[in-house]
Structure formats: structure tokens, C-alpha cells
Motif scaffolding. Structure first.
Motif, PDB file in Angstrom:
ATOM      1  N   MET A   1      11.848  39.873  39.203  1.00  0.00           N
ATOM      2  CA  MET A   1      13.009  39.476  39.975  1.00  0.00           C
ATOM      3  C   MET A   1      13.360  38.032  39.656  1.00  0.00           C
ATOM      4  SD  MET A   1      11.496  39.029  43.826  1.00  0.00           S
ATOM      5  CE  MET A   1       9.737  39.234  43.656  1.00  0.00           C
ATOM      6  N   ASN A   2      14.597  37.709  39.828  1.00  0.00           N
ATOM      7  CA  ASN A   2      15.105  36.388  39.511  1.00  0.00           C
ATOM      8  C   ASN A   2      15.796  35.821  40.755  1.00  0.00           C
ATOM      9  OD1 ASN A   2      17.191  34.420  38.531  1.00  0.00           O
ATOM     10  ND2 ASN A   2      16.179  34.870  36.606  1.00  0.00           N
ATOM     11  N   VAL A   3      15.443  34.596  41.126  1.00  0.00           N
ATOM     12  CA  VAL A   3      16.073  33.925  42.259  1.00  0.00           C
ATOM     13  C   VAL A   3      16.504  32.547  41.773  1.00  0.00           C
ATOM     14  CG1 VAL A   3      15.815  33.121  44.641  1.00  0.00           C
ATOM     15  CG2 VAL A   3      14.526  35.132  43.865  1.00  0.00           C
ATOM     16  N   HIS A   4      17.796  32.287  41.769  1.00  0.00           N
ATOM     17  CA  HIS A   4      18.362  31.003  41.319  1.00  0.00           C
ATOM     18  C   HIS A   4      17.850  30.596  39.942  1.00  0.00           C
ATOM     19  CE1 HIS A   4      20.473  30.283  45.015  1.00  0.00           C
ATOM     20  NE2 HIS A   4      19.352  30.348  45.726  1.00  0.00           N
ATOM     21  N   GLY A   5      17.749  31.567  39.042  1.00  0.00           N
ATOM     22  CA  GLY A   5      17.341  31.284  37.670  1.00  0.00           C
ATOM     23  C   GLY A   5      15.843  31.178  37.460  1.00  0.00           C
ATOM     24  N   LEU A   6      15.065  31.350  38.509  1.00  0.00           N
ATOM     25  CA  LEU A   6      13.608  31.285  38.402  1.00  0.00           C
ATOM     26  C   LEU A   6      13.041  32.695  38.501  1.00  0.00           C
ATOM     27  CD1 LEU A   6      12.940  28.230  40.736  1.00  0.00           C
ATOM     28  CD2 LEU A   6      13.137  28.241  38.257  1.00  0.00           C
ATOM     29  N   GLU A   7      12.027  32.965  37.704  1.00  0.00           N
ATOM     30  CA  GLU A   7      11.453  34.305  37.639  1.00  0.00           C
ATOM     31  C   GLU A   7      10.252  34.440  38.577  1.00  0.00           C
ATOM     32  OE1 GLU A   7      12.032  37.994  36.567  1.00  0.00           O
ATOM     33  OE2 GLU A   7      13.262  36.375  35.788  1.00  0.00           O
ATOM     34  N   PHE A   8      10.171  35.604  39.226  1.00  0.00           N
ATOM     35  CA  PHE A   8       9.085  35.949  40.137  1.00  0.00           C
ATOM     36  C   PHE A   8       8.698  37.391  39.850  1.00  0.00           C
ATOM     37  CE2 PHE A   8      11.662  32.697  42.071  1.00  0.00           C
ATOM     38  CZ  PHE A   8      10.742  31.814  42.606  1.00  0.00           C
ATOM     39  N   PRO A   9       7.540  37.633  39.221  1.00  0.00           N
ATOM     40  CA  PRO A   9       7.152  39.007  38.895  1.00  0.00           C
ATOM     41  C   PRO A   9       7.080  39.906  40.134  1.00  0.00           C
ATOM     42  CG  PRO A   9       5.774  37.448  37.714  1.00  0.00           C
ATOM     43  CD  PRO A   9       6.585  36.655  38.694  1.00  0.00           C
ATOM     44  N   ASP A  10       7.640  41.096  40.015  1.00  0.00           N
ATOM     45  CA  ASP A  10       7.671  42.056  41.118  1.00  0.00           C
ATOM     46  C   ASP A  10       6.287  42.510  41.549  1.00  0.00           C
ATOM     47  OD1 ASP A  10      10.477  42.177  41.371  1.00  0.00           O
ATOM     48  OD2 ASP A  10      10.605  43.639  39.749  1.00  0.00           O
ATOM     49  N   SER A  11       5.324  42.458  40.662  1.00  0.00           N
ATOM     50  CA  SER A  11       3.994  43.006  40.944  1.00  0.00           C
ATOM     51  C   SER A  11       3.125  42.088  41.811  1.00  0.00           C
ATOM     52  CB  SER A  11       3.263  43.284  39.638  1.00  0.00           C
ATOM     53  OG  SER A  11       3.111  42.075  38.904  1.00  0.00           O
ATOM     54  N   LEU A  12       3.575  40.877  42.051  1.00  0.00           N
ATOM     55  CA  LEU A  12       2.781  39.908  42.803  1.00  0.00           C
ATOM     56  C   LEU A  12       3.235  39.812  44.250  1.00  0.00           C
ATOM     57  CD1 LEU A  12       2.692  37.023  40.171  1.00  0.00           C
ATOM     58  CD2 LEU A  12       0.910  38.731  40.631  1.00  0.00           C
ATOM     59  N   ARG A  13       2.340  39.361  45.107  1.00  0.00           N
ATOM     60  CA  ARG A  13       2.676  39.020  46.486  1.00  0.00           C
ATOM     61  C   ARG A  13       2.969  37.519  46.510  1.00  0.00           C
ATOM     62  NH1 ARG A  13       2.021  42.727  50.227  1.00  0.00           N
ATOM     63  NH2 ARG A  13       0.997  44.655  49.609  1.00  0.00           N
TER      64      ARG A  13
ATOM     65  N   ALA B   1       3.590  33.757  48.935  1.00  0.00           N
ATOM     66  CA  ALA B   1       3.515  32.929  50.125  1.00  0.00           C
ATOM     67  C   ALA B   1       4.580  31.849  49.932  1.00  0.00           C
ATOM     68  CB  ALA B   1       2.126  32.321  50.281  1.00  0.00           C
ATOM     69  N   PRO B   2       5.856  32.168  50.235  1.00  0.00           N
ATOM     70  CA  PRO B   2       6.956  31.240  49.933  1.00  0.00           C
ATOM     71  C   PRO B   2       6.799  29.847  50.540  1.00  0.00           C
ATOM     72  CG  PRO B   2       7.826  33.391  50.497  1.00  0.00           C
ATOM     73  CD  PRO B   2       6.345  33.423  50.803  1.00  0.00           C
ATOM     74  N   GLU B   3       6.246  29.754  51.758  1.00  0.00           N
ATOM     75  CA  GLU B   3       6.103  28.441  52.386  1.00  0.00           C
ATOM     76  C   GLU B   3       5.067  27.573  51.687  1.00  0.00           C
ATOM     77  OE1 GLU B   3       3.268  31.245  54.244  1.00  0.00           O
ATOM     78  OE2 GLU B   3       5.376  31.366  53.730  1.00  0.00           O
ATOM     79  N   HIS B   4       4.206  28.182  50.858  1.00  0.00           N
ATOM     80  CA  HIS B   4       3.211  27.448  50.087  1.00  0.00           C
ATOM     81  C   HIS B   4       3.583  27.352  48.600  1.00  0.00           C
ATOM     82  CE1 HIS B   4       0.911  28.818  53.624  1.00  0.00           C
ATOM     83  NE2 HIS B   4       0.193  27.726  53.440  1.00  0.00           N
ATOM     84  N   SER B   5       4.668  28.013  48.211  1.00  0.00           N
ATOM     85  CA  SER B   5       5.092  28.088  46.803  1.00  0.00           C
ATOM     86  C   SER B   5       3.990  28.661  45.919  1.00  0.00           C
ATOM     87  CB  SER B   5       5.533  26.717  46.271  1.00  0.00           C
ATOM     88  OG  SER B   5       6.648  26.253  46.991  1.00  0.00           O
TER      89      SER B   5
ATOM     90  N   GLN C   1      11.736  38.676  47.357  1.00  0.00           N
ATOM     91  CA  GLN C   1      12.959  38.041  46.856  1.00  0.00           C
ATOM     92  C   GLN C   1      13.740  37.416  48.009  1.00  0.00           C
ATOM     93  OE1 GLN C   1      15.521  40.668  44.628  1.00  0.00           O
ATOM     94  NE2 GLN C   1      16.659  38.968  43.769  1.00  0.00           N
ATOM     95  N   ALA C   2      13.887  38.147  49.113  1.00  0.00           N
ATOM     96  CA  ALA C   2      14.613  37.627  50.275  1.00  0.00           C
ATOM     97  C   ALA C   2      13.885  36.431  50.885  1.00  0.00           C
ATOM     98  CB  ALA C   2      14.787  38.741  51.311  1.00  0.00           C
ATOM     99  N   ALA C   3      12.564  36.507  50.991  1.00  0.00           N
ATOM    100  CA  ALA C   3      11.782  35.417  51.581  1.00  0.00           C
ATOM    101  C   ALA C   3      11.837  34.159  50.717  1.00  0.00           C
ATOM    102  CB  ALA C   3      10.332  35.869  51.787  1.00  0.00           C
ATOM    103  N   ILE C   4      11.770  34.336  49.411  1.00  0.00           N
ATOM    104  CA  ILE C   4      11.825  33.193  48.487  1.00  0.00           C
ATOM    105  C   ILE C   4      13.223  32.549  48.536  1.00  0.00           C
ATOM    106  CG2 ILE C   4      11.788  32.530  46.039  1.00  0.00           C
ATOM    107  CD1 ILE C   4       9.556  34.787  45.779  1.00  0.00           C
ATOM    108  N   ALA C   5      14.254  33.381  48.535  1.00  0.00           N
ATOM    109  CA  ALA C   5      15.626  32.849  48.622  1.00  0.00           C
ATOM    110  C   ALA C   5      15.831  32.079  49.922  1.00  0.00           C
ATOM    111  CB  ALA C   5      16.633  33.990  48.512  1.00  0.00           C
ATOM    112  N   GLU C   6      15.267  32.578  51.014  1.00  0.00           N
ATOM    113  CA  GLU C   6      15.377  31.883  52.304  1.00  0.00           C
ATOM    114  C   GLU C   6      14.621  30.562  52.267  1.00  0.00           C
ATOM    115  OE1 GLU C   6      16.299  31.012  56.368  1.00  0.00           O
ATOM    116  OE2 GLU C   6      17.295  32.013  54.695  1.00  0.00           O
TER     117      GLU C   6
END
Length: 154
Positions: A1-13, A15-19, A129-134
Motif C-alpha cells: 500500500m502507498n500513503v502519500h508516496g511512502l510504501e507500507f507492505p500489506d503483510s505487516l502490522r 503501530a502508527p503512533e510509534h512509526s 492504511q487508514a491509521a497511517i494516513a490519520e
């Protein structure tokens, strides 16, 4: 998945608040690493100093220190557990975190306390994806800002 041009593999979990990303291993341990968003926020990483193997890490407490540009920051764990392994390659080549944050730039591996009870707190796929975008929205992240060293994955 891609959020604002940055890649985040779908297979991983995540912790957005910890990056951080989390990967469940076959032996029940969990590997942690900095996300592309974390790398964009930190910029070039000059050192990673982890806690010692065997240390008990409390949730939201440090598992190591990341040094970048003109500052250092505590890398806080999104879960409690015993530190099983550290990525020794980062002591000589901390830039691996920037170059391959989801692969050879992993940071630590934990044996989490009560993983079954907390695992669903760390989203994957569309929920991630939604949590990272938020998180990016709350941080007022602007990938077009010249001061952001965003990793543009191809």
C-alpha cells in the motif's frame, strides 16, 4: 500500500503512533522496524543503539536510541516483551534503516507478553492504511516539504 508516496507492505502490522512496523515470526516472536514514514521524519539515521538482549521492555518504553542529524530519539516499543535479538548489522551500517527499512534494516526482535491479546491493536491492510494516513494528518505531514527526506519507493 502507498500513503502519500511512502510504501507500507500489506503483510505487516503497524503501530502508527510509534512509526514502527511489526512482523509476526513463526516462533512467536515479533520483529520491529521503522516505517518509511519514520524514516521520512528522522531523515538520515547515523546510529542505532539498542538495549541489550535479554532486557525486559515495557510497553511504550525505549528499546533503543536512534541518532539522526542534530538529535537523538528514544525508539519506544508498542508492546511489552523480552528483547530476543538486535540487528547487529546496524551497529556498523545504521543507514540500512533508511535504505531497506522493511528488510535488512529491521531493528529488534521481541518475545511479546500476551501477543494474542494485543495483536489486533496493530492494524494491517486497509485498516493500517487508514491509521497511517490519520497519523500523518495529525502530524501535519507534508511530503512536498523540502525538509522532509521522504523515501519514494518505486
Amino acid at each position: 500500500m502507498n500513503v502519500h508516496g511512502l510504501e507500507f507492505p500489506d503483510s505487516l502490522r503497524y503501530a502508527p503512533e510509534h512509526s514502527l512496523w511489526l512482523r509476526e515470526e513463526a516462533d512467536g516472536s515479533v520483529t520491529l522496524g521503522l516505517t518509511a514514514y519514520g524514516c521520512a521524519l528522522y531523515g538520515q539515521i547515523f546510529a542505532f543503539t539498542p538495549k541489550r538482549v535479554g532486557a525486559c521492555i515495557e510497553r511504550d518504553r525505549s528499546f533503543g536510541v536512534v541518532e539522526f542529524a542534530k538529535a537523538a530519539s528514544s525508539a519506544r516499543s508498542p508492546l511489552a516483551g523480552e528483547l530476543l535479538a538486535v540487528n547487529e548489522a546496524l551497529s556498523e551500517r545504521p543507514g540500512l534503516i533508511n535504505r531497506d527499512c522493511y528488510g535488512s534494516g529491521w531493528m529488534v526482535r521481541l518475545r511479546p507478553e500476551n501477543w494474542a491479546a494485543v495483536r489486533d491493536e496493530f492494524p494491517l491492510g486497509a485498516a493500517a492504511q487508514a491509521a497511517i494516513a490519520e497519523r500523518m494528518r495529525l502530524d501535519n505531514f507534508d511530503p512536498a516539504n523540502a525538509h522532509v527526506q521522504a523515501l519514494q519507493w518505486k
